[in-house]
Motif scaffolding. Structure first.
Motif, short mmCIF file in Angstrom:
data_model
loop_
_atom_site.label_atom_id
_atom_site.label_comp_id
_atom_site.label_asym_id
_atom_site.label_seq_id
_atom_site.Cartn_x
_atom_site.Cartn_y
_atom_site.Cartn_z
N LEU A 84 -9.94 1.39 1.25
CA LEU A 84 -9.50 2.02 1.67
C LEU A 84 -10.35 3.82 1.38
O LEU A 84 -10.72 3.68 0.81
N SER A 88 -8.21 1.57 6.52
CA SER A 88 -8.12 -0.10 6.23
C SER A 88 -8.49 -1.22 6.92
O SER A 88 -8.14 -0.97 8.20
N PRO A 135 -5.12 -4.85 2.24
CA PRO A 135 -6.84 -4.68 2.25
C PRO A 135 -7.53 -4.16 1.10
O PRO A 135 -7.24 -2.98 0.00
N THR A 171 0.88 -1.02 0.09
CA THR A 171 -0.40 0.00 0.14
C THR A 171 0.69 0.85 -0.03
O THR A 171 1.67 1.31 0.81
#
Length: 771
Positions: free
Chosen positions: A587, A598, A584, A562
């Protein structure tokens, strides 16, 4: 003592290391080192330390006085001629040297270490700021705010105002501000009225004053469909009827909900009031009377995207809904890599529902929702859908017969990103007709079924697909791609005419020629102004930090990385979250805390990643099931998350940012729970048409959970019950249609408490959660 303490030293010859480069400053450095040695030998350095209150010969400085320990027989650490410690194995060349042969400056063990100047390393930082230690930060509120919000004084002031206004909220938002100035709906403090006014006027000058509207409307081609032709674009299930169990717990009633119909949630509570008004106690009667407005819609199959239209400040609100196509085994099998393969042209649609507040006395406060328009396309199922969130003044340009909703960006399954310029006629939606078929009823709004042949803007990178989209400004969109790239387009103005022949392409969509960098089916080119690799694999989701920092873009890839990227310098200014095994899937930016929310890979926590310390997180909620959706709003700090078991959880993350004032448990509340079950064959006629049985349960109390129990951060060397072999972490598998797929808060200030939730059962629940 010094004469009887033996010290082992190696008898090997010490020679300087070889040098492979010529240092032009060597002579100057050697002179300065000689002067420093002469200064220390003269005792001036000790005098200065005594004046500052640091006496190196003091017995109290135990941290700087370490006794010389005898080395082991296998290895001894000695000090070389240049002062650096060198580990030398003991062999026959080692001889014992007594302390009497050592200079007097090394004889005293208290002087074995020299104190550094007190402020020499005070400003040395590894990340550009002081390291965030949890306990000292929370004990000192100012230091804690600096760690979370950064060193900017304005950011810290905005955070203090938001905390003073909304920190008292436990779970659900408050509609109005109390006498102490707490609660209520308001814009973020770091999003000033001057900035909103500038964006709503100057920011949209390209559209209303510079020909942007004419350009988009020229490229966008649409036509009205007949009743029969519009039916095939709807994602219709095999069994359109839904059976609902609604009402207070213990007195629920059965309701039948047909396709494209709606039901008022208050109806079930009215029946409960009539049945139990004589049996309930006083406080229970008051609880039955406090019922907010809400509706349940039957939109067909599982909901994929759900978005409220912004900039609707009147009595009408518009909700865009897209659904997944039904599972059909008779269709052709999907390709081996469907996520990286463009789908063939298939029908799909976007449903636009309107919610109206009544202004006539004597009528209900809210009218039943209506299916206003069905936008039909042949570009495959829709992956992502986003309205342009920037504020806009209503400037239709002299046309009072049309309602302008705004720009709607979406990613279709054919790999293209498109933007639709949505206008609605005021007379549409007043009449609704039904198309009768032999088995059951299809509901389609007559004169409101519109097919879009071409979009106002469309583009696709070569040899890859678009996967997700977010808005950066009224003219800029950021798109994540399946190859890990980030593409940013400016939808207006178009490229020069001279480049059209160079970047235009043939009508055949599957062919990408080498000289065609970016292409679209329209005559105008669609080359982005930024196209860089930000990940190594498929980009799952992307979002911007609007309105606080619209130039910050956060993206997550399927590889577990990320990244936060600054669009002002995307190649150099970026930072990563710690790598995780499962990326994830959600977001969402929370402007009140300047952080991204997240879901965690362990499925139990919702984490907040502050912009100023993106490498670390703060756990703000804990859930026992898989998290499928997260939603926040700029109008209040309440965050909603949908779970796989059908639970809608509400909490206030600001209470986790209170430092030492409120340490302990974090309050969170299940607003309601949605459960789906297959229909049983009981011989009734309607069972063959029933899509399933759905039950909604409400009235859950607020829970206070410890977000850092022993099993999350166990002590060193101690195995807790969670880590034992006989107690293993488990995750329950629920029905796919029970989960909450998507959540959307209403972004308009007058309707800030309204929220829409899309369910896997094909239902959409819209209600007012403000108290």
């Amino acid at each position: 003592m010094s004469s009887s303490t033996p010290i082992r030293r190696s008898g090997r010859q010490r020679i300087p290391s070889k040098k492979y480069s010529v240092d032009v400053l060597e002579s100057l450095r050697s002179d300065s080192e000689n002067d420093l040695e002469a200064f220390q030998d003269s005792g001036a350095g000790a005098a200065i330390n005594k004046e500052d209150g640091h006496d190196e010969s003091s017995a109290d400085d135990e941290i700087f006085s370490e006794p010389v320990a005898e080395e082991s027989d296998e290895m001894s650490a000695v000090e070389a001629s240049d002062g650096s410690p060198i580990a030398t194995p003991i062999d026959e060349d080692i001889e014992e040297v007594y302390a009497s042969d050592i200079p007097q400056s090394l004889d005293d063990p208290k002087l074995s270490r020299k104190r550094q100047p007190p402020n020499q390393h005070k400003e040395v930082r590894s990340r550009g700021m002081t390291e965030p230690y949890v306990k000292p930060s929370r004990a000192r509120d100012a230091l804690f705010i600096q760690h979370v919000m950064g060193s900017d004084v304005n950011d810290q002031a905005y955070f203090r105002k938001a905390r003073a206004k909304w920190a008292s909220i436990v779970s659900l938002p408050r509609r109005y501000t109390d006498g102490h100035g707490e609660g209520g709906m308001d814009y973020p403090f770091n999003y000033s009225a001057e900035q909103r006014n500038m964006e709503s006027t100057v920011g949209w000058g390209w559209y209303f004053d510079e020909g942007g509207r004419a350009t988009l409307q020229t490229k966008q081609i649409s036509e009205s469909l007949t009743l029969t032709a519009g039916t095939k674009y709807l994602c219709l299930p095999d069994k359109p009827i839904q059976k609902l169990l609604l009402g207070p717990y213990g007195n629920q009633q059965v309701f039948i909900l047909s396709l494209m119909q709606s039901i008022n949630i208050d109806e079930s509570w009215n029946i409960a009031r009539m049945n139990q008004s004589a049996q309930l106690r006083g406080h229970e009667q008051r609880m039955l009377g406090k019922r907010q407005a809400g509706w349940i819609l039957n939109v067909g199959t599982s909901v994929r995207c759900l978005e409220w239209a912004p900039n609707c400040h009147g009595k009408q609100q518009y909700l865009a809904v897209t659904t997944l196509p039904p599972n059909d085994s008779s269709k052709q099998p999907s390709p081996s890599a469907p996520a990286y393969t463009a789908s063939p042209p298939t029908p799909s649609c976007i449903q636009l529902w309107v919610f109206t507040r009544s202004a006539t006395l004597g009528e209900p406060l809210y009218r039943p929702p209506e299916l206003r328009t069905v936008i039909c396309t042949e570009w495959g199922p829709i992956k992502d859908l986003k309205w342009c969130p920037m504020p806009r003044n209503d400037r239709v340009g002299g046309s009072d017969t049309k309602k302008y909703l705004g720009l709607l960006a979406g990613v279709w399954n054919d790999g293209y990103v498109r933007i639709l310029d949505i206008y609605l006629d005021d007379e549409q939606g007043s009449n609704t007709t039904y198309s009768k078929q032999s088995t059951w009823t299809h509901l389609i709004a007559n004169r409101t079924t519109v097919k879009y042949k071409t979009a106002a803007f469309e583009a696709r990178p070569p040899e890859t697909l678009c996967t997700c989209v977010t808005w950066l400004s009224p003219t800029d969109i950021a798109v994540g791609c399946a190859n890990g790239y980030l593409a940013v387009w400016n939808i207006f103005p178009p490229s020069p005419v001279g480049d059209q022949d160079r970047f235009s392409r043939s009508a055949k969509r599957t062919e990408v020629k080498p000289d065609h960098f970016f292409y679209s089916k329209s005559a105008l080119p669609s080359r982005p102004w930024l196209y860089i690799p930000i990940h190594h694999s498929y980009v799952l989701t992307i979002t911007s930090a609007y309105p606080s920092f619209p130039h910050f873009v956060c993206s997550a890839s399927i590889s577990g990385h990320t990244r936060l990227t600054d669009m002002r310098s995307p190649t150099s200014d970026s930072v990563y979250m710690p790598h995780v095994r499962i990326a994830p899937s959600q977001l969402y930016y929370c402007p009140h805390l300047n952080c991204f929310l997240s879901n965690a890979e362990d499925k139990f926590f919702i984490r907040a990643w502050p912009l100023r310390r993106f490498w670390s997180f703060v756990a703000v909620a804990r859930i026992e099931t898989e998290i499928l959706s997260i939603s926040a709003t700029p109008l209040h700090p309440t965050v909603l998350c949908g779970c796989a078991d059908g639970s809608l959880l509400a909490f206030n993350p600001l209470r986790r940012y209170l430092g030492a004032k409120f340490q302990g448990a974090q309050p969170q509340q299940i607003v309601w729970k949605h459960e789906w079950a297959r229909s049983t064959q009981t011989g009734q006629e309607d069972q063959s048409q029933s899509h399933g049985n759905v039950r909604f349960t409400e009235g859950y109390k607020v829970d206070s959970l410890i977000l850092h129990p022993d099993w999350e951060r166990p002590n060193r060397g101690v195995r807790t019950a969670y880590q034992k072999e006989e107690v293993a972490p488990m995750s329950t598998i629920y029905e796919e249609r029970s989960g909450i797929r998507v959540i959307s808060w209403n972004p308009n200030l007058e309707w800030g408490g309204w929220v829409a939730t899309g369910l896997g059962s094909g239902l959409v629940r819209v209600e007012d959660l403000a108290i």
